[in-house]
Design an enzyme around this catalytic site. Sequence first.
Site, PDB file in Angstrom:
ATOM      1  N   SER A 119       0.838  -1.196   0.000  1.00  0.00           N
ATOM      2  CA  SER A 119       0.000   0.000   0.000  1.00  0.00           C
ATOM      3  C   SER A 119       0.873   1.246   0.000  1.00  0.00           C
ATOM      4  O   SER A 119       2.069   1.181   0.281  1.00  0.00           O
ATOM      5  CB  SER A 119      -0.895   0.017   1.239  1.00  0.00           C
ATOM      6  OG  SER A 119      -0.091   0.242   2.384  1.00  0.00           O
ATOM      7  N   LYS A 120       0.228   2.369  -0.280  1.00  0.00           N
ATOM      8  CA  LYS A 120       0.957   3.631  -0.281  1.00  0.00           C
ATOM      9  C   LYS A 120       1.506   3.902   1.114  1.00  0.00           C
ATOM     10  O   LYS A 120       2.596   4.439   1.270  1.00  0.00           O
ATOM     11  CB  LYS A 120       0.027   4.757  -0.739  1.00  0.00           C
ATOM     12  CG  LYS A 120       0.728   6.105  -0.703  1.00  0.00           C
ATOM     13  CD  LYS A 120       0.026   7.149  -1.501  1.00  0.00           C
ATOM     14  CE  LYS A 120       0.788   8.451  -1.477  1.00  0.00           C
ATOM     15  NZ  LYS A 120       1.053   8.967  -0.131  1.00  0.00           N
ATOM     16  N   ARG A 121       0.731   3.501   2.123  1.00  0.00           N
ATOM     17  CA  ARG A 121       1.187   3.716   3.504  1.00  0.00           C
ATOM     18  C   ARG A 121       2.501   3.012   3.788  1.00  0.00           C
ATOM     19  O   ARG A 121       3.412   3.569   4.392  1.00  0.00           O
ATOM     20  CB  ARG A 121       0.112   3.255   4.484  1.00  0.00           C
ATOM     21  CG  ARG A 121      -0.340   4.422   5.319  1.00  0.00           C
ATOM     22  CD  ARG A 121      -0.934   4.111   6.655  1.00  0.00           C
ATOM     23  NE  ARG A 121      -0.735   2.774   7.151  1.00  0.00           N
ATOM     24  CZ  ARG A 121      -1.658   2.101   7.812  1.00  0.00           C
ATOM     25  NH1 ARG A 121      -2.834   2.647   8.002  1.00  0.00           N
ATOM     26  NH2 ARG A 121      -1.413   0.905   8.279  1.00  0.00           N
ATOM     27  N   ALA A 178       4.750   2.173   1.645  1.00  0.00           N
ATOM     28  CA  ALA A 178       5.799   2.838   0.878  1.00  0.00           C
ATOM     29  C   ALA A 178       6.229   4.118   1.589  1.00  0.00           C
ATOM     30  O   ALA A 178       7.421   4.377   1.754  1.00  0.00           O
ATOM     31  CB  ALA A 178       5.303   3.139  -0.530  1.00  0.00           C
ATOM     32  N   ASP A 179       5.247   4.892   2.052  1.00  0.00           N
ATOM     33  CA  ASP A 179       5.560   6.137   2.771  1.00  0.00           C
ATOM     34  C   ASP A 179       6.395   5.841   4.008  1.00  0.00           C
ATOM     35  O   ASP A 179       7.402   6.492   4.267  1.00  0.00           O
ATOM     36  CB  ASP A 179       4.271   6.854   3.200  1.00  0.00           C
ATOM     37  CG  ASP A 179       3.571   7.489   2.015  1.00  0.00           C
ATOM     38  OD1 ASP A 179       4.192   7.540   0.926  1.00  0.00           O
ATOM     39  OD2 ASP A 179       2.412   7.916   2.157  1.00  0.00           O
TER      40      ASP A 179
END
Length: 511
Positions: A264-266, A268-269
Site C-alpha cells: 500500500s501507499k502507507r 511505501a511512505d
Amino acid sequence: MREVRVRFAPSPTGALHIGGVRTALYNYLLARQNKGTMILRIEDTDQGRYVPGAEEYILKSLAWVGIKIDEGVGVGGPHAPYRQSERKPLYQEYAQKLINDGLAYYAFDTEQELEAMRERLKNAGSDNQQYGSANRHEMRNSLTLSKEEVDTLLSSQTPYVIRLKVPANEEVKVKDLIRGEVIVNSSEVDDKVLMKSDGMPTYHLANVVDDYLMKISHVIRGEEWLPSAPLHVLLYRFLGWEKEMPHFAHLPLLLKPSGNGKLSKRDADQMGFPIFPLDWTDPKTNELAKGFKESGYLPDALINFLAFLGWNPGTTQELFSMQQLIEAFSIERIGKAGTKFDILKAQWFNQQYLRSKTDDELVAYLSESLQKEGIECTEEKAKKVISILKERITFPQDIWEQGRFLFQAPTTFDEQVVNKKWNDDVVKVLTTFSTAIQDFSSLTAETAKSTLEKTAADLGIKIGSIMQAVRVSITGAGSGPDLMMTMEILGNKEVISRINYALTTLKVKVA
Ligand code: GLU
C-alpha cells in the site's frame, strides 16, 4: 492463433500505482512479442471517483517507462472513443438487449429496501446477503411487478438499475492462463448491477462490452479482478459472445516488502520509497507523493525490476532490456503466488543500469548539479570524479551528494573518527606530508601514495593506523572513494589547504 489485442484499462481515480505499471508492462510485452496491438482504454464510468489530472498522469507515466500505446486514448483508432464515459449509448443498447432476452431486469428497490432485505437475511442466519436467485422474487423489480407497473415506474422517471439475472446452481468455468480452471457455482454470484441509476454502466458491463467490441484477445489484469471473472464469463454467454471471449490471466498481487498483505501507499511512505511512477500532487489535499522518476530511478531499470515481480525467465539472467523482455516473456512463466515488493532489488537494478551508462552520460548528471550550485568544473576533473564514484552510486543525484566534498572543502569533521583516531602521530605525518608535496608540479594518485607511505615510514609510524584520520582531514568523512585519487582530483594546493585547516581546527582535541 488469434490476433493479439490487449488492453490496459485503468480508472482515472488518482495516480497510477506501480502495480498498474506492471499490468501495463505485461500487456505490452505480450502485444509486442506477437506483433499485436496495445490498447489504452480509460474506464471512467464511476463519476464519483473521477480525479482530474489522473488520465494525463497515466499517459505521461506510460510514456516515461517506454510503454507505447498503439490504439486508444491519446492516440485514437478504429474503435474510438476509448474513454468509457463517451461510449454510454453502446452499453445502454446491450443492457436493453439482455432485458429483451429475459437475461436482465429492472430493479426499483430503494436503498432502504435493500438494507431491509440484508437485515432480514442476516436475522434469518444467512451468511449470504446478496441480491440474487434466492431472493430476487421478494424484491421490487420487473420480475415481480406487472408490466403496467413497470411501465408506469419507468415513465415517471423512478430511479432504477438494471441487474443481471444470474441463474441458480450452475457451474461457471473461468479458464485462467496463470491459475488454470477456476470453477464457481453461479448461486454464489449475485445479480450484479449492470446499469446504474445515473445511466452509466458498471465496470462489469462496460468492461465486457468493450473487450468484445475492441476484439480483445487477452485480458491481463490484477488478481483483485479474479472474483469478477465468473460474472464476466456469464455476460459473454448471455450476450452470445462465448466464442469471442478473451483469454484471462490474473496477475499475482504485489505484497509488502516485509510481512503479509498487499503493498500500500502507507507501507511505501513509512519505508521511504515511492509507489507512483512520477511525482503526484493530490488535487484534494495538495499532498505531494514522490515518484520513481524524481527519486532517481531510471525507466529501464524500473521496467526490468517490474518485469521480475511475478515473472521470471527460467534462467539466471537478470538484466533485460525492453527488447530482451519482449523476446523472453511468456504468460506461462508468471507465478500464482504474490510477490514481495523488494525496493532494495529495485535499487540494485538502478545501480546496474547507472553503471552501464557512458562516462559522458554520467558527467551530464554531475554538470546539472554543478550548474545548480554555480560551480565551475573542467571536463577532465568531471571525468575523474565520475571514475571514482561510478561504482558507489545508486541514483544519479548520488554523484553530487557523494562527490560534493571534491568541490567544497569540509567545514566539519566526522566526530567519531576524530575522537578515536586523531593523535600526535597523525599530526606529525600530515605536517610532514603537506610540506613534502608543496612543490609538486602535479600530484597524482601514485605520487600521493608513495609520498604518504614514505613520510609515515620515515617517522616510524604505521600507515594503517593513521589512514582514516588522514581521510577525515581531507574529506571530513571517515569513509569514501579512493583517497589517493581524491588527492589527485583536488591537487596539491587544495590538499595542503585542507590539511592546514584540519590541523588548526582539530588542534584543540589533541591538547
Ligand atoms: N478499470 C479496472 C482497473 O482500474 C480495469 C480492470 C480490468 O483490466 O478489467 O483496475
